[in-house]
Design an enzyme around this catalytic site. Structure first.
Site, mmCIF file in Angstrom:
data_model
loop_
_atom_site.group_PDB
_atom_site.id
_atom_site.type_symbol
_atom_site.label_atom_id
_atom_site.label_comp_id
_atom_site.label_asym_id
_atom_site.label_seq_id
_atom_site.Cartn_x
_atom_site.Cartn_y
_atom_site.Cartn_z
ATOM 1 N N LYS A 124 0.839 -1.189 0.000
ATOM 2 C CA LYS A 124 0.000 0.000 0.000
ATOM 3 C C LYS A 124 0.885 1.255 0.000
ATOM 4 O O LYS A 124 0.589 2.231 -0.667
ATOM 5 C CB LYS A 124 -0.897 -0.021 1.241
ATOM 6 N N ARG A 125 1.979 1.163 0.734
ATOM 7 C CA ARG A 125 2.883 2.309 0.819
ATOM 8 C C ARG A 125 3.497 2.675 -0.545
ATOM 9 O O ARG A 125 3.700 3.837 -0.851
ATOM 10 C CB ARG A 125 3.985 2.062 1.862
#
Ligand code: GLU
Length: 510
Positions: A267-268
């Site tokens: 997600k980062r």
């Protein structure tokens, strides 16, 4: 293996937003099930109370619905093998854990968190920086293998907190046949004595996944490669519980990698590189933080699942565009790649553009209406049905329909005069001023009559129509894009066309 009907499951844990890798796992399970006329089951693995997140289950269900991945059995719809939420199956697991103890494959462990911490400190060495509860260490701990049976009984009677752990055999090779990777072998020395039943009476994932796959008669299971290290524990549990012949066939899907191929896409990475990683917008119920999803960014679900299917699979023909039902028809495990698939956001957008171009107006109409309504533009469905085919080729994301259609309803907010100015002069200014009078006089306001009047006026002014067309477009649209300009003029009407010419001329003082 005994002949089983095809029953395949997607077993997410409701811990937050659904990563595109999770949707791909669901999709491959679904494609396999449907290709073989089998059942696709959704099972919610919510036994870890610490990781449980409010709303995450409903979010997963909504993502599957959006993708068109329909379930045959699930927590909401039920089915013959329910409940489909592991927390509601809690009472079923203890008996299997106790059966394993009786057979000598598991044991009670009474160690407190402080004792476990002490063990980790005490046995830490350069060769073994993070000691695990395994075949060597277990001898030194408080468990039913080291304590007398009287003491074990007493502790159990006094309801002393305890867990049940698997007794992993020392230095044994466990082999698993993976549908994608073939034979995979693991040494048990790499695996600790995993907890099977926790202090709160809940099973851990390892016990629950085996019991549920057995009780739900699961025949095949596709899951992410990150579960491969746990596979030997599961294989042994199937064997120890006497179910080896019933074990599902496994397929561990290759990872979806960062765009540069360096490690698993997280997600980062999405936040850092400016693209979504979740299927739909996810709002963290604790912090209120919103993480963007493909849906809200303007992806069609057809494009999203098509793109996901091609991350690690193809049909060998070079074709890239597939509908869900042709994916079902063509899907084959043999054609899943072994290596990780790099995620490429530009390619994802390419899929969406292809799907928007190919979509029928009826399919796009409600989605475009929504995009426009979000931008406070109300348009009749009849009119939009005529406008969509004029611009859909130019839309990569659904949100592009706003840019591509707004000028049909409202005057442009900004006008790209910079693109006109360098070649602007008095004669062009005069042309538009006098052509306005011609336009005003038009009784039949249509694409053909406007174009004819434009050509006549240009000829009279002695200017090439080609030199006037771009300024005219920018006057109506605000910028250099859009369908044929005379069609735009016909659609927006006479008053609006004249007003936009006027407004632009005021900005373009010759
Ligand atoms: N609950 C596991 C997960 O969250 C499922 C793994 C499996 O499919 O066995 O991914």
């Amino acid at each position: 293996m005994t002949e089983k009907s095809i029953r395949v499951r997607f077993a997410p844990s409701p811990t937050g937003g659904l990563h595109l890798g999770g949707v791909r796992t669901a999709l491959f399970n679904y494609l396999f099930a449907k290709h073989h006329n089998g059942k696709f089951i959704l099972r919610v693995e919510d036994t870890d109370q610490n990781r449980f997140v409010e709303g995450a289950e409903q979010y997963i269900v909504s993502c599957l619905e959006w993708c068109g991945i329909t379930t045959d059995e699930s927590p909401n719809t039920g089915g013959e093998f329910g409940p489909y939420r592991q927390s509601e199956r809690k009472s079923r697991y203890r008996k299997y854990a106790e059966e394993l103890i009786e057979k000598g494959f598991a044991y009670y462990a009474f160690d407190t968190p402080a004792e476990l911490e002490k063990m980790r400190e005490q046995y830490k060495s350069e060769a073994n920086p993070s000691p695990q509860y395994d075949s060597k260490i277990r001898e030194k701990m408080n468990n039913s293998l080291t304590l007398s049976s009287a003491e074990v009984q007493e502790r159990l009677t006094n309801k002393e907190p305890h867990v049940i752990r698997i007794k992993m055999p020392a230095s044994t090779d466990v082999t698993l046949h993976d549908m994608i990777r073939g034979e995979v072998s693991f040494s048990t020395d790499q695996v600790d004595d995993k907890v099977l039943l926790k202090g709160d009476g809940m099973p851990t994932y390892h016990l629950a996944v085996v019991v549920d796959d057995y009780e739900m008669k699961i025949s095949h299971a596709f899951r992410g490669e990150e579960w491969l290290p746990s596979a030997p524990v599961h294989v042994l549990l199937w064997e120890y519980l006497g179910w080896k012949n019933e074990m599902p066939q496994w397929a561990h899907l290759p990872l979806i990698l960062k765009p540069d191929g360096q490690g698993k896409l997280s997600k980062r990475d999405g936040d850092r590189l400016g693209f979504p990683v979740f299927a739909m917008d996810w709002t963290d119920p604790k912090t209120g933080e919103i993480t963007k999803g493909f849906k809200e960014l303007g992806f069609l679900p057809e494009a999203f699942i098509n793109m996901l299917a091609m991350l690690g699979w193809n049909d060998g023909s070079g074709e890239e565009i597939f509908k869900l039902n042709s994916l079902v028809e063509k899907f084959s495990v043999e054609r899943i790649h072994k290596g990780g698939a790099k995620f490429d956001f530009e390619k994802a957008k390419w899929f969406n553009h292809e799907w928007i171009k190919r979509s029928k107006t009826d399919r796009l109409l409600p989605l475009v209406e929504k995009v426009l309504a979000e931008n406070k533009i109300q348009a009749s469905s009849a009119l939009l049905s005529e406008l969509i085919p004029m611009v859909q080729e130019r839309c990569v994301l659904l949100s592009d329909f706003h840019t591509q259609l707004a000028y049909f309803f409202i005057d442009p907010i900004t006008i790209d005069t910079d693109s006109i100015s360098p070649k602007w002069n008095e004669s062009k200014h005069d042309f538009f001023n006098s052509w306005k009078t011609g336009l005003e006089g038009l009784t039949d306001w249509s694409t053909a009559t406007i174009e004819q009047s434009f050509k006549d006026a240009a000829e009279q002014a002695g200017i090439k129509p080609g030199e006037l067309q771009l300024p005219f477009r920018i006057m109506l649209v605000g910028a250099k894009f859009g369908p044929p300009v005379f069609e735009i003029a016909a659609r927006i009407g006479k008053a609006s066309t004249l007003r936009r010419i006027d407004n632009s001329l005021a900005l373009l003082k010759a």
